[in-house]
Design a protein around this motif. Sequence first.
Motif, PDB file in Angstrom:
ATOM      1  N   ALA A  99       7.418  -5.521  -4.472  1.00  0.00           N
ATOM      2  CA  ALA A  99       6.556  -5.097  -3.492  1.00  0.00           C
ATOM      3  C   ALA A  99       7.411  -4.187  -2.246  1.00  0.00           C
ATOM      4  CB  ALA A  99       5.691  -6.039  -2.965  1.00  0.00           C
ATOM      5  N   GLU A 157       6.718  -0.043  -1.937  1.00  0.00           N
ATOM      6  CA  GLU A 157       6.238   0.505  -0.761  1.00  0.00           C
ATOM      7  C   GLU A 157       7.197   1.228   0.031  1.00  0.00           C
ATOM      8  OE1 GLU A 157       5.050   0.784   3.384  1.00  0.00           O
ATOM      9  OE2 GLU A 157       6.773  -0.288   2.765  1.00  0.00           O
ATOM     10  N   SER A 178       8.194   4.497  -1.975  1.00  0.00           N
ATOM     11  CA  SER A 178       6.928   5.580  -1.891  1.00  0.00           C
ATOM     12  C   SER A 178       6.755   6.345  -0.602  1.00  0.00           C
ATOM     13  CB  SER A 178       5.552   4.910  -2.015  1.00  0.00           C
ATOM     14  OG  SER A 178       5.390   4.012  -0.806  1.00  0.00           O
ATOM     15  N   ARG A 179       7.513   5.912   0.672  1.00  0.00           N
ATOM     16  CA  ARG A 179       7.522   6.562   1.854  1.00  0.00           C
ATOM     17  C   ARG A 179       8.497   7.780   1.707  1.00  0.00           C
ATOM     18  NH1 ARG A 179       7.836   1.347   4.241  1.00  0.00           N
ATOM     19  NH2 ARG A 179       9.971   2.327   5.107  1.00  0.00           N
ATOM     20  N   GLN A 199       4.727   1.456 -10.233  1.00  0.00           N
ATOM     21  CA  GLN A 199       4.994   0.233 -10.082  1.00  0.00           C
ATOM     22  C   GLN A 199       4.922  -0.422 -11.474  1.00  0.00           C
ATOM     23  OE1 GLN A 199       3.143  -2.390  -6.658  1.00  0.00           O
ATOM     24  NE2 GLN A 199       1.798  -2.884  -8.297  1.00  0.00           N
ATOM     25  N   ARG A 258      15.337  -4.699   1.175  1.00  0.00           N
ATOM     26  CA  ARG A 258      14.979  -3.859   2.424  1.00  0.00           C
ATOM     27  C   ARG A 258      16.328  -3.002   2.756  1.00  0.00           C
ATOM     28  NH1 ARG A 258      13.026  -8.789   3.953  1.00  0.00           N
ATOM     29  NH2 ARG A 258      10.505  -8.858   3.918  1.00  0.00           N
TER      30      ARG A 258
END
Length: 397
Positions: free
Chosen positions: A310, A314, A317-318, A326, A384
């Motif tokens: 996830a 997310e 995609s930015r 996905q 992250r």
Amino acid sequence: MSVAPSLEADLAETLPAHIKSVGTSQIGLVADRGRDDPDVVKLWIGEGDLPTPDFVVEAAHKAMLAGETRYTYSRGIPQLHQALSDYHRRHWGVEVTPERFAITAGGMNAIMQACQALLEPGDEIIIPTPNWPNLAEAARVNGAVPVTVPYRRSADGRFSLPIEDIEAAITPRTRMVVVNSPSNPTGWVMPLAEMEALLKLARARDLWILSDEVYSHFTYGNAIAPSFLQITTPRDRLIVTNTFSKNWAMTGWRAGWIIFPDGLTGAFSKLAQYNTTSIPTFIQHACVTALEEGDAFIRTMVGRCADSRAIMVEGLSRLKGVTVFQPEGAFYLMAKIDTAETSLDLAFRLLRDAKVGVAPGTAFGPEGEGFVRICFAVSPGLAREAVARLARVLGEK
């Protein structure tokens, strides 16, 4: 003492044609540039960042102290065959007798033994693509010819594999169809209805199915992926390969298994004898413990992967020029990145500038050009960090 390049090239020319045709892993090309760099976030290889759980390590140590360090049955110890039979009954509700299992040196050796058992030079093997490159290369090592069938991709990025596409690729020389579900690298999961359609086709054409079910637990709904074992009989032309590497963080232990039809126990005992003469006995005892006590660890692994999936979907995609698809299963995602570079050059650039190691899409076939594959079997914190590093190089939308 190293061999001079010119001499090495001369010697290579003396090898059989089918060995000379075996390709070089592009994943390895990228990984070898940064393998020893502690600052690199390594997402190129299908390996999580958790250590093997203590209860498995302790089982191996206990077995070593008990003297389980000698030769054993070439096909594996009976306790492990029984534990595998129980494992398949518990998770898929199927009865696979212990006599249908052989223990292998990881999933790769399971695939190699399947190819050794079934393929003759010139046979064709149908493989959906993009695919894990080792599948095709195992066929080539055995003199067979890989025939690729591209996955179809819908507008939302979902992959599919229509049975008619497989049927169109069948020729008089076709011997085997390979299915890897959940798939590396696409994350595609084959529905049970499509498995039934492929089984019907294989029966009608007298073809073998090689089902690589390594990532079965890594799905992100409420159920594990279906298995061909749920719809076949013990006499069907089905080989299932699997490994302890992914579920229990045992990549370096080199332990896997193969399931074959009734009547082939003797053949696979001989293949095991002449491939490995069995894997270490104490490792097999640790594998019994992994099967009997490791379901909770699998749930931890899958939950962790779901969180990191996830975060990466997310976050990526930015980023500028990045389209993320996905995945339904496994622990990889395919990211399409708009660039004039080849995917291999892009992977080298991301390694150099972002200190993030990814696999080039073309490692999985020409259909992977323009993509990179990212392994998200890592902690959410590391996921992250990888996204943040990539954002500094690629920029945000």
